[in-house]
Design an enzyme around this catalytic site. Structure first.
Site, short mmCIF file in Angstrom:
data_model
loop_
_atom_site.label_atom_id
_atom_site.label_comp_id
_atom_site.label_asym_id
_atom_site.label_seq_id
_atom_site.Cartn_x
_atom_site.Cartn_y
_atom_site.Cartn_z
N GLU A 284 2.39 32.03 19.49
CA GLU A 284 3.08 30.86 20.18
C GLU A 284 3.79 30.15 18.55
O GLU A 284 3.69 28.99 18.88
CB GLU A 284 2.40 29.92 21.13
CG GLU A 284 2.15 30.74 22.28
CD GLU A 284 1.28 29.99 23.20
OE1 GLU A 284 1.12 28.58 22.93
OE2 GLU A 284 0.97 30.41 24.28
N ASN B 27 2.32 37.31 19.81
CA ASN B 27 2.21 36.89 21.20
C ASN B 27 2.90 35.71 21.47
O ASN B 27 2.65 34.69 21.00
CB ASN B 27 0.67 36.93 21.71
CG ASN B 27 0.57 36.80 23.11
OD1 ASN B 27 1.14 37.53 23.99
ND2 ASN B 27 -0.12 35.70 23.44
N HIS C 41 4.47 34.09 31.91
CA HIS C 41 4.10 33.07 32.85
C HIS C 41 5.30 32.87 33.65
O HIS C 41 6.42 32.16 33.11
CB HIS C 41 3.46 31.92 32.25
CG HIS C 41 2.18 32.22 31.49
ND1 HIS C 41 0.87 32.35 32.06
CD2 HIS C 41 2.13 32.20 30.22
CE1 HIS C 41 0.07 32.82 31.29
NE2 HIS C 41 0.69 32.62 29.99
N GLU D 149 -0.06 38.20 29.78
CA GLU D 149 -0.74 37.05 30.13
C GLU D 149 0.17 36.74 31.62
O GLU D 149 0.13 35.66 31.97
CB GLU D 149 -0.72 35.57 29.47
CG GLU D 149 -1.40 35.58 28.06
CD GLU D 149 -1.09 34.49 27.33
OE1 GLU D 149 -0.89 33.56 27.86
OE2 GLU D 149 -1.62 34.46 26.17
N ASP E 181 1.37 35.74 35.01
CA ASP E 181 0.91 35.20 36.51
C ASP E 181 2.34 34.59 37.01
O ASP E 181 3.14 34.46 36.31
CB ASP E 181 -0.02 33.95 36.17
CG ASP E 181 0.24 33.24 35.12
OD1 ASP E 181 1.28 32.82 34.79
OD2 ASP E 181 -0.82 32.56 34.69
#
Ligand code: G3I
Length: 495
Positions: free
Chosen positions: A165, A206, A242, A271, A273
């Site tokens: 990030e 990432n 996300h 990741e 979701d």
């Protein structure tokens, strides 16, 4: 991450009211999912989950572990390998939680995805607020990378998120203690150090919000393309994923993954979701469709190696919006069955067309050119794609430009009924463009009227098939998509 969470919560989360093939058959509260387990269907594809820190001490840890080991072949520690867990005070390294998870994963034949070495968050105050100069902070970062990576033998951790990030939405670098004190070079320094510490593990950058082609993902792409061109070690890009129930532009996701693939970078969905405002039938269906579409695009891209979900049951998610594959009681949701249906071969997206671009091999050529701008500081331009239809060929030319540099990704489709063996695509640059290096093609001369020729492994284009290649260059004045192309002498434009 608070702002990301807020953004996701506020993202509207309007459900897409479409019929679900999953909902009807599985809406009942079956405690164990029907059908085969995901890891049994996945083959070499990596299907992963983020393991919570108390995976072995929570009151329902037996159930948690049963699902973890039966469904997944890949695992990321959600928190246990972060800096605040592994080096809470300077040069005091603690691996208790991480070791327990590594042991659990190895006992169950699961590959491990280390997360994460250098990040602005979950970094202890002694780092964030220390009185550093560039040299002392670089040494602190090196010591952390060395000690954490070397705690496990080479390759024992299959992949590492080396830097997490580091970009803003507009494609510039995010302010952090590392960025502020060391400067732009800190990411490159971290990757070089990580490769020295473990020559086997996959090294990943990432981030969130880089799933589709946008200013942020273009900033990341430009950095990685620069790394590749200069031999800075990097193996993969992590698209966190996300999302909300409204999903994303899946064709743009495919296009984005393709440009990373074209420069030899693996893609990991790290990741995933998908938040929904309630567990109404329509929301669960919309959620399942988002999982299905993302998985389908990943499976259609040979360089996309993994899909990891950021947790197991909804109740342990960092988000309150029921974003995972299992409900609070470990019942498989429609989203689970969407993954189950798509994770084998031959998966098809449920509500949008499959992208037609041909996936190409990892480029084998050594790329030596050095870009003329500092990645991350340029102002990226939204890519433009101009399809040019003609008698025997169709060309898509996708341009990304910044400052005085650019990349172009070109896909040539053979629209004739005959296979082509050996190809040469010719065009004339409209301005003062200069090609500095190319992949999946040889381009000569470097400017003016140029010809891109096949390399040994992509000489054939079957009838109806296509090839893709790309190049990097510099320009002055205007940089526009060439007006027309010819393929082996046949005009691809309408003229
Ligand atoms: O362990 C302590 C506990 O002792 C304490 O009582 C409690 C009180 O707040 O906090 C616990 O730590 C929390 C930790 O999760 C474990 O549950 C932290 O406060 C909390 O901040 C931390 O949140 C994690 C978050 O990263 C921190 O930024 C989430 O679990 C984790 O899912 C999340 O993961 C990030 C990825 O690393 C990077 N990408 C985004 C993703 C979601 O934010």
């Amino acid at each position: 991450m608070q702002s990301l969470r807020k953004r996701l919560v506020l993202a509207g989360l309007t459900a897409i009211l479409v019929g679900s093939p999953y909902l009807t058959a599985h809406a009942a509260t079956a405690n164990a999912p029907t059908g085969q387990r995901l890891r049994n269907l996945a083959g070499n594809f990596l299907i992963g989950y983020a393991a919570m820190s108390n995976f072995n001490t929570a009151s329902d840890s037996a159930k948690y572990q049963e699902v973890a080991r039966t469904e997944f072949n890949f695992v990321t520690p959600e928190n246990a390998m972060k800096w605040d867990a592994t080096e809470p005070s300077q040069n005091n390294f603690t691996f208790g939680g991480a070791d327990q998870l590594v042991n659990f994963a190895q006992a169950n034949n699961q590959k491990i995805h280390g997360h994460t070495l250098v990040w602005h968050a979950q970094t202890p105050d002694w780092v964030t607020y220390g009185n550093w100069n560039s040299s002392t902070l670089t040494n602190v970062m090196y010591n952390h990378i060395d000690k954490v990576m070397n705690h496990w033998s080479d390759g024992q951790i299959y992949a590492w998120d080396v830097v997490n990030e580091a970009f803003e939405w507009n494609g510039t670098r995010r302010a952090s203690v590392f960025q502020n004190v060391i400067g732009n070079s800190y990411i490159e320094l971290a990757f070089r150090r990580a490769r020295a510490a473990d020559p086997v593990t996959k090294l990943i950058y990432n981030d969130y919000g880089i799933e589709t082609v946008n200013s942020k993902s273009t900033g990341v792409y430009n950095m990685i393309a620069d790394f590749k061109s200069r031999g800075v070690p990097i193996d993969g890009v992590g698209l966190q994923m996300h999302l909300s129930g409204t999903g994303i532009d899946y064709n743009s996701l495919a296009q984005n993954m393709q440009r990373f693939a074209n420069i030899g970078v693996e893609v990991y969905i790290t990741e995933m979701d998908v938040g929904i405002s309630s567990t109404s039938s329509s929301n669960l269906t919309a959620q399942a469709n988002v999982y299905s579409n993302v998985l389908a695009r990943c499976k259609a891209q040979p360089m996309c190696k993994a899909l990891q979900v950021w947790g197991i049951p909804d109740k342990y998610s960092w988000r309150t919006e029921h974003p995972l594959l299992f409900d609070d009681n470990y019942n498989a949701k429609p989203a689970y069955y969407a993954i189950q249906a798509g994770i084998g071969n031959g998966t098809t997206p449920t509500n949008t067309a499959v992208p037609t671009a041909t996936r190409t091999a990892v480029p084998t050529a050594t790329r030596t050119a050095v870009p003329t701008t500092v990645p991350g500081t340029a102002t990226p331009v939204v890519p433009t794609s101009t399809p040019v239809a003609g008698a025997g060929c169709q060309v898509s030319y996708v341009l990304n430009q910044w400052g005085t540099g650019f990349t172009a990704e070109v896909t040539v489709k053979n629209t004739s009924t005959n296979a082509i063996n050996g190809w040469a695509l010719a065009w004339t640059f409209g301005g003062n463009q200069q090609v500095t290096n190319a992949w999946n093609a040889t381009i000569s001369p470097a400017s003016g009227s140029v010809v891109a020729s096949n390399v040994s492994y992509n000489a054939s284009i079957p009838a109806g098939g296509s090839v893709s290649f790309g190049f990097q260059g510099s320009y002055s004045g205007t940089n526009s998509v060439p007006a027309s192309f010819t393929l082996n002498g046949t005009t691809c434009s309408g003229s």
